[in-house]
Scaffold this active site. Structure first.
Site, PDB file in Angstrom:
ATOM      1  N   HIS A 103      22.872  57.520  31.412  1.00 52.51           N
ATOM      2  CA  HIS A 103      21.458  57.129  31.413  1.00 52.51           C
ATOM      3  C   HIS A 103      20.692  57.898  30.335  1.00 52.51           C
ATOM      4  O   HIS A 103      21.173  58.900  29.800  1.00 52.51           O
ATOM      5  CB  HIS A 103      20.822  57.356  32.794  1.00 52.51           C
ATOM      6  CG  HIS A 103      20.594  58.796  33.146  1.00 52.51           C
ATOM      7  ND1 HIS A 103      19.463  59.222  33.816  1.00 52.51           N
ATOM      8  CD2 HIS A 103      21.340  59.916  32.929  1.00 52.51           C
ATOM      9  CE1 HIS A 103      19.535  60.536  33.991  1.00 52.51           C
ATOM     10  NE2 HIS A 103      20.659  60.972  33.485  1.00 52.51           N
ATOM     11  N   HIS A 143      13.288  53.980  37.088  1.00 53.86           N
ATOM     12  CA  HIS A 143      14.373  54.565  36.299  1.00 53.86           C
ATOM     13  C   HIS A 143      15.659  53.810  36.616  1.00 53.86           C
ATOM     14  O   HIS A 143      15.830  53.288  37.721  1.00 53.86           O
ATOM     15  CB  HIS A 143      14.545  56.056  36.594  1.00 53.86           C
ATOM     16  CG  HIS A 143      15.497  56.736  35.645  1.00 53.86           C
ATOM     17  ND1 HIS A 143      15.224  56.903  34.311  1.00 53.86           N
ATOM     18  CD2 HIS A 143      16.739  57.267  35.838  1.00 53.86           C
ATOM     19  CE1 HIS A 143      16.239  57.516  33.712  1.00 53.86           C
ATOM     20  NE2 HIS A 143      17.169  57.746  34.619  1.00 53.86           N
ATOM     21  N   CYS A 148      15.327  54.424  29.311  1.00 49.41           N
ATOM     22  CA  CYS A 148      16.367  54.150  30.313  1.00 49.41           C
ATOM     23  C   CYS A 148      16.750  52.672  30.380  1.00 49.41           C
ATOM     24  O   CYS A 148      17.929  52.318  30.351  1.00 49.41           O
ATOM     25  CB  CYS A 148      15.937  54.678  31.682  1.00 49.41           C
ATOM     26  SG  CYS A 148      14.508  53.831  32.407  1.00 49.41           S
TER      27      CYS A 148
END
Length: 352
Positions: free
Chosen positions: A326, A314, A266
């Site tokens: 993402h 994240h 990520c």
């Protein structure tokens, strides 16, 4: 003594024969263990999904720890290289200064061991006396300067050596952190994969559908809350470049620790996107959250980074229309998702 050994041996043989001749007792065959391809009936699919999500979140946290340790290792390695060169330069400088001091000593020896003051006193020529006096002063200043420079060079060398040892200790600590984080990542991913593998094909399809439904519900609730004032704000020029790069990576697989070009995690995706926009940012989502400027969710524009989960493990890039691009987790590809489909911690702006 020999008789005792014979007696003991005889007793052992008799016991063994008694065991072998005893009637065999029938035992019922044990029931086969539950199939490893089935999830215990006590767990609902929703519970299994929550458990899998939690395992991947733990893997994400460990991935952030691994990436941070990797950055620290790179930094310490570079600093060690600089210090190594400084130490080499310092040693060369000390050798040159010692040569100069040696030259002065040899010159004095060639003058029959007489110090410059004694030689000057023996001179009967006034002009030579004055000239020699000036030479003595210059020589004394030069000697003092060389000795002072040698002292400084030796002190610098000691400091460089101490710094090098300190950086080496940090480097080793970083490598240990990497190893522990790597072990944690693989363990959590293996657990999650094992849970998914225990599901039948229909159950896996149903699990994926439950995930989509939960994300859609969260996104709908987030949009209807009015948290985002303007869904299509204008991006900055560098924000547009970052979004363009990130969108071009859609379909590439998630691989923890990866930062392109064939795969990403990520924060690898977001950091590389902003690097492509000529705005380098920290490598990990936690450092992005810690170091970049925080802005209100309502003021978000394309290119801004949305940080997710309470531990900032994240990150996705807002691209407009209430969506983020993402790299979700292992087993998935870079994709578009609803910006509010996950737990939002906050928003940061790399080019604030």
């Amino acid at each position: 003594m020999k008789r005792r050994h014979c007696a003991a041996a005889a007793i052992t043989v008799v016991c063994a024969l008694a065991v072998l001749s005893a009637p065999v007792q029938a035992w019922a065959a044990p029931e086969p263990p539950p199939s490893s391809q089935q999830v215990p009936a006590t767990k609902s699919l929703a519970e299994v999904r929550a458990e899998i999500d939690q395992l991947y979140e733990k893997a994400g946290a460990a991935t952030d720890a691994y990436n941070l340790a990797e950055e620290q290792v790179k930094k310490q390695t570079a600093e060690l290289g600089d210090l190594g060169r400084a130490i080499d330069d310092g040693r060369s400088k000390i050798a040159r200064l010692k040569d100069r001091i040696g030259s002065q000593a040899r010159e004095q020896y060639r003058n029959a061991g007489l110090p410059p003051g004694a030689q000057l006193a023996l001179s009967t020529d006034p002009r030579l006396f004055l000239y020699g006096l000036n030479q003595i002063r210059q020589s004394q200043q030069a000697s003092t300067s060389v000795l002072a420079e040698l002292t400084r060079a030796q002190a610098d060398l000691e400091l460089y050596t101490e710094d090098a040892q300190d950086n080496w200790d940090k480097l080793e600590a970083g490598r240990l952190k990497q190893a522990r984080a790597k072990k944690e990542i693989n363990a959590r991913i293996d657990e999650a994969k094992k849970l998914e593998a225990q599901l039948e094909e229909k159950e896996r399809a149903r699990l994926l559908e439950l995930e989509r439904q939960a994300q859609a519900a969260a996104q709908s609730s987030w949009l209807s809350s009015g948290a985002l004032k303007d869904i299509n704000r204008e991006a900055s020029p560098s924000g547009k470049a970052a979004v363009k790069f990130a969108l071009a990576q859609i379909g590439k697989p998630y691989v923890w620790g990866a930062e392109g070009p064939g795969s990403y995690d990520c924060s690898g995706l977001t950091s590389q996107a902003w690097a492509a926009a000529k705005r380098p940012i920290p490598r990990t989502s936690q450092e992005q959250w810690a170091q970049l400027k925080h802005i209100a969710i309502g003021d978000m524009r394309p290119g801004d980074l949305i940080i997710y989960h309470s531990d900032a493990t994240h990150v996705g890039m807002y691209v407009g229309d209430g969506m983020v691009v993402h790299a979700p987790r292992p087993g998935r590809n870079v994709t578009l998702a609803g910006a509010g489909s996950m737990e939002i911690l906050g928003v940061v702006r790399p080019d604030a």
